[in-house]
Design a protein around this motif. Structure first.
Motif, PDB file in Angstrom:
ATOM      1  N   SER A 167     -12.999  90.921  33.278  1.00 11.02           N
ATOM      2  CA  SER A 167     -11.607  90.560  33.556  1.00 11.02           C
ATOM      3  C   SER A 167     -11.594  89.296  34.403  1.00 11.02           C
ATOM      4  N   ASN A 216      -7.982  94.300  35.950  1.00 14.47           N
ATOM      5  CA  ASN A 216      -8.759  95.470  35.571  1.00 14.47           C
ATOM      6  C   ASN A 216      -8.652  95.735  34.074  1.00 14.47           C
ATOM      7  N   ILE A 217      -9.712  96.280  33.530  1.00 14.40           N
ATOM      8  CA  ILE A 217      -9.739  96.752  32.150  1.00 14.40           C
ATOM      9  C   ILE A 217      -9.974  98.253  32.238  1.00 14.40           C
ATOM     10  N   ASP A 218      -8.957  99.032  32.020  1.00 16.18           N
ATOM     11  CA  ASP A 218      -9.068 100.488  32.165  1.00 16.18           C
ATOM     12  C   ASP A 218      -9.695 100.874  33.497  1.00 16.18           C
ATOM     13  N   THR A 235     -15.061  95.329  34.217  1.00 18.21           N
ATOM     14  CA  THR A 235     -15.720  94.936  32.970  1.00 18.21           C
ATOM     15  C   THR A 235     -15.601  96.046  31.928  1.00 18.21           C
ATOM     16  N   LEU A 236     -15.873  95.663  30.704  1.00 19.07           N
ATOM     17  CA  LEU A 236     -15.931  96.592  29.579  1.00 19.07           C
ATOM     18  C   LEU A 236     -17.153  96.212  28.756  1.00 19.07           C
ATOM     19  N   VAL A 256      -7.413  92.787  22.381  1.00 22.88           N
ATOM     20  CA  VAL A 256      -6.956  92.646  23.758  1.00 22.88           C
ATOM     21  C   VAL A 256      -5.605  91.944  23.755  1.00 22.88           C
TER      22      VAL A 256
END
Length: 91
Positions: free
Chosen positions: A64, A68-70, A74-75, A85
């Protein structure tokens, strides 16, 4: 919310190493080597729709840009994984 005019013009980019994702909205990114790619800041555009595919033999990390990603910074995309996205700024 802005309206999307059809047909949408898609852009295609190949990513070979660590890189920020840049370009226009509606961009398809094909990551061909294990790498970390960083999303654009949500505040930098009113709308951003991206598609990221991991074509490499290793993991691709999506980072990111201050958000935030969930609930994570990071993802991880495993080989063959893909994700859509949508980044939106609410004014």
């Amino acid at each position: 919310m802005p309206r999307i005019t059809l047909p949408v013009q898609l852009a295609f980019r190949t990513i070979t190493g660590n890189s920020p994702l840049s370009g226009n909205s509606y961009t398809v990114y094909d990551v061909v080597n294990p790498a970390t790619v960083t999303l654009p800041a949500a505040s930098s555009s009113l709308e951003y729709v991206l598609y990221v595919k991991n074509s490499s033999s290793g993991n691709v990390t999506i980072a990111s840009n201050g958000g935030n990603i969930d609930n994570s910074a990071t993802l991880i995309l495993s080989p063959g994984d893909r994700i859509n996205v949508a980044l939106l700024s609410i004014l």
